[in-house]
Design a protein around this motif. Structure first.
Motif, mmCIF file in Angstrom:
data_model
loop_
_atom_site.group_PDB
_atom_site.id
_atom_site.type_symbol
_atom_site.label_atom_id
_atom_site.label_comp_id
_atom_site.label_asym_id
_atom_site.label_seq_id
_atom_site.Cartn_x
_atom_site.Cartn_y
_atom_site.Cartn_z
ATOM 1 N N ARG A 177 0.851 -1.197 0.000
ATOM 2 C CA ARG A 177 0.000 0.000 0.000
ATOM 3 C C ARG A 177 0.883 1.242 0.000
ATOM 4 O O ARG A 177 1.917 1.275 0.682
ATOM 5 C CB ARG A 177 -0.952 -0.043 1.197
ATOM 6 C CG ARG A 177 -2.064 -1.054 0.980
ATOM 7 C CD ARG A 177 -2.849 -1.326 2.236
ATOM 8 N NE ARG A 177 -2.087 -2.119 3.194
ATOM 9 C CZ ARG A 177 -2.596 -2.549 4.353
ATOM 10 N NH1 ARG A 177 -3.821 -2.219 4.698
ATOM 11 N NH2 ARG A 177 -1.856 -3.292 5.166
ATOM 12 N N TYR A 234 -0.411 -0.202 -4.504
ATOM 13 C CA TYR A 234 -1.836 0.130 -4.453
ATOM 14 C C TYR A 234 -1.961 1.445 -3.687
ATOM 15 O O TYR A 234 -1.541 1.542 -2.529
ATOM 16 C CB TYR A 234 -2.565 -1.013 -3.736
ATOM 17 C CG TYR A 234 -4.038 -0.789 -3.544
ATOM 18 C CD1 TYR A 234 -4.928 -0.914 -4.620
ATOM 19 C CD2 TYR A 234 -4.551 -0.453 -2.293
ATOM 20 C CE1 TYR A 234 -6.283 -0.712 -4.441
ATOM 21 C CE2 TYR A 234 -5.912 -0.251 -2.108
ATOM 22 C CZ TYR A 234 -6.772 -0.384 -3.191
ATOM 23 O OH TYR A 234 -8.117 -0.178 -3.016
ATOM 24 N N VAL A 289 -3.252 4.464 -1.519
ATOM 25 C CA VAL A 289 -4.196 4.670 -0.414
ATOM 26 C C VAL A 289 -4.012 6.101 0.106
ATOM 27 O O VAL A 289 -3.197 6.863 -0.409
ATOM 28 C CB VAL A 289 -3.961 3.658 0.727
ATOM 29 C CG1 VAL A 289 -4.172 2.235 0.237
ATOM 30 C CG2 VAL A 289 -2.567 3.814 1.320
ATOM 31 N N ALA A 329 -6.374 6.464 6.108
ATOM 32 C CA ALA A 329 -6.543 5.004 6.122
ATOM 33 C C ALA A 329 -5.266 4.340 6.631
ATOM 34 O O ALA A 329 -5.321 3.378 7.410
ATOM 35 C CB ALA A 329 -6.880 4.506 4.721
#
Lengths: 253, 387
Positions: B219, B325, B327, B331
């Motif tokens: 992430r 990915y 983010v 989060a």
């Protein structure tokens, strides 16, 4: 050039690092501003502040993301964490520390008045430069003379005739980035870095000069060597030079 | 504080006899690349000193808890394939991280497989052999900790400047590592065995073993120079798979993948960086900074892998495949807090299991409580010895 008193941009990098950018280019005045802001934050550290890491034009604030959000009353127990941005929290806490560090102006907030000599923020007394003895016998001296069209004597005279500012410490423990090298001596770093530069080597690249504290690979032009130990993990502080110090190289045989 | 105490422990005889320790861990084979690490060397980044420390701090903490150590005690970090070790004094030992085959060789010649994620007792003269790991890294914690002298407040090895750990280098055959005292290191062998029988076969830490991934998804928070990537390069970075290069080390994971052209190129001046920051040297592949990263960097910073995925970074081997990915920071914080909560629960569960096991073996748990024994050692180092 005007001395920036406050960061011009606050740039988050990841969850736990906030970079305060003071200028587009390094200069002794920018370094002074970084040192001043660092000292104010050291005097009034905010909850969660872990380390202050100066760069050429920046001050890096390393912080604990959970602690800064908690300090502002958010996300203490999972609820409210949805919107909590730790970088924003760190910025608010840092700004509060910096504002608290100023003498309040009569009309309330001190941060609106332009910085001046009267603001109580006297410039640091100009300490004597730290002298670093150098034997100018570097393996790149010949090549550098050829490249710049200067004699070896000219190179030594120019390099040792300048008082440098420590812009930052980085690359390795205790490696000082010093500025700025006189114009005629400026050359881009070597196209092929050496795999082995000895400890104590004095190098130049572009507008910077520096001293290798440890044997390491390196791409700078090596013009000399110093016996001064730049970093000693057993000493307190372990570094010989710190950001903002002024430095003069003294030729020795 | 930890450091001063250990120095005084080593330097003086003023500690109670059961805590004064001449115990040594002998390296018979250094394995592929094994170093001494703790939770790192905070506080000196402005002097150019990297944080260093365990690549996977969670695994180090858990391994320490399993043998009753404070979470930040120094342990061995194994890379890819394990070492062969011998103890001169019986101690509790725990393995954590990416599991691999491990066996204890007892002085009588008996060989027994030993688990990851559960403490075991290795008697005086016993050997521990660890084979090829199922990931990149694992930790060996020994009760009492590895008591090499601290440098700038940490026992972590920092190779580029050759300080910390064992003379600032990786372990080689013949090295003799001093072990600390206190805590469960003071358990006599019979008591340790009785307590381990009561501990049973539970492996509460197994939930923290790294999973095997065909592609490790990291992430990622876009960074200051994310916008320098062309739109196609942004899509490639987030949509395609990268391979970990063999040139990776504790300073950084170098990745090979699709070209990532920059639409802007301005001069950047070196600024502070951190674990997980993804740098993109012009014309090169992305580099994810790891434990021994330089304190400052001047390459475009396209972003950072979030802290909660640090254990995934610690397990990357050359040839492994990764994808990113995107983010957001809120989060990332939420996941981090969740993970911390799980880790705290696990550490509490381990402490409770030890208390129950010691009680079941007829021992007083508080006599071996790490905090209590450290306090005793501090008092002893202060000269008020009761031994």
């Amino acid at each position: 050039m005007a001395v920036p008193e406050r960061p011009q941009r606050w740039v988050p990098l990841g969850e736990g690092l906030l970079l305060l950018e003071f200028a587009d280019r390094p200069s002794p005045a920018v370094t002074e501003a970084i040192v001043r802001v660092r000292d104010r934050l050291l005097a009034r550290p905010f909850p969660g502040l872990l380390e202050l890491i100066p760069g050429y034009t920046t001050l890096g604030l390393l912080y604990d993301p959970e602690a800064v959000v908690a300090a502002l009353g958010g996300a203490s127990n999972g609820s409210g964490a949805e919107a909590a941005d730790p970088a924003e929290a760190a910025r608010r806490l840092a700004e509060a520390s910096l504002n608290a560090g100023e003498d309040p102006a009569p009309d309330g907030r001190g941060d609106r008045s332009p910085p001046s000599a009267a603001s109580g923020e006297a410039p640091r007394p100009a300490a004597e430069p730290v002298e670093i003895p150098v034997r100018y016998d570097g393996e790149d001296l010949e090549a550098l003379a050829e490249r710049t069209g200067l004699s070896r004597e000219d190179i030594v005279r120019l390099h040792s005739g300048t008082i440098y500012t420590v812009y930052m410490i980085g690359f390795m423990p205790g490696f000082p980035y010093l500025g700025e090298v006189p114009e005629p001596l400026r050359v881009p770093r070597r196209s092929v870095p050496r795999t082995r530069v000895p400890a104590g080597a004095v190098g130049i690249a572009g507008a910077q000069t520096g001293i290798y504290p440890y044997e390491s690979p390196g791409g700078w032009w090596i013009i000399g060597h110093t016996p001064v130990r730049m970093f000693d993990p057993a000493a307190d502080p372990p570094v010989r030079l710190r950001i903002g110090d002024r430095v003069r190289f003294v030729p020795v045989e | 504080m930890r450091g001063r105490q250990a120095e005084e422990e080593a330097a003086s005889g003023a500690v109670p006899a059961r805590q004064a320790s001449a115990a040594v861990l002998i390296v018979e084979n250094g394995g592929f690349f094994t170093t001494v690490q703790d939770l790192g060397r905070p506080g000196y980044r402005a002097s150019g000193v990297p944080p260093a420390g365990a690549m996977d701090p969670e695994a180090l903490r858990i391994a320490n808890r399993l043998v009753g150590n404070p979470p930040g005690a120094a342990a061995l970090e194994i890379t890819l394939a394990g070492p062969a070790l011998r103890l001169t004094e019986g101690r509790l030992v725990a393995l954590m991280g990416a599991p691999g085959p491990a066996e204890a060789v007892f002085p009588d010649g008996r060989v027994e497989a030993v688990p990851f994620g559960r403490p075991f007792f290795l008697p005086s003269g016993g050997r521990l052999r660890i084979g090829r790991l199922g990931g990149a890294r694992a930790y060996v914690a020994v009760a009492g900790g590895i008591a090499v002298p601290p440098v700038l407040g940490s026992r972590s090895t920092y190779l580029p400047a050759r300080f910390g750990g064992m003379e600032g280098r990786r372990l080689v055959a013949g090295d003799r590592l001093p072990l600390g005292g206190g805590g469960l290191s003071a358990l006599p062998p019979d008591a340790a065995r009785a307590a381990l029988r009561a501990w049973g076969r539970a492996r509460p830490a197994a939930a923290f073993f790294p999973a095997e991934h065909a592609v490790t998804v990291l992430r990622f928070l876009p960074g200051p120079e994310w916008d320098w990537l062309t739109e196609a390069a942004q899509a490639a970075f987030l949509g395609e798979v990268f391979t970990v290069s063999p040139a990776s080390n504790r300073m950084g994971a170098r990745l090979k993948g699709p070209p990532l052209p920059l639409s802007r190129r301005e001069e950047l001046f070196s600024a502070a960086v951190d674990f997980g920051v993804v740098q993109l040297p012009p014309g090169g592949g992305p580099i994810v900074l790891l434990s021994d990263h330089q304190t400052t960097g001047g390459y475009p910073r396209i972003g950072a892998v979030i802290a909660v995925d640090r254990p995934l970074l610690a397990q990357l081997r050359p040839g492994d495949r990764v994808a990113f990915y995107a983010v957001g920071r809120p989060a990332a914080l939420r996941w981090r807090m969740e993970r911390r909560r799980h880790l705290r629960q696990l550490e509490a569960a381990i402490a409770l299991r030890w208390a129950a096991a010691l009680a079941a073996a007829g021992l007083r748990p508080d006599a071996f409580d790490p905090a209590a024994s450290l306090a005793r050692a501090d008092a002893a180092a202060g000269g008020t010895t009761t031994a």
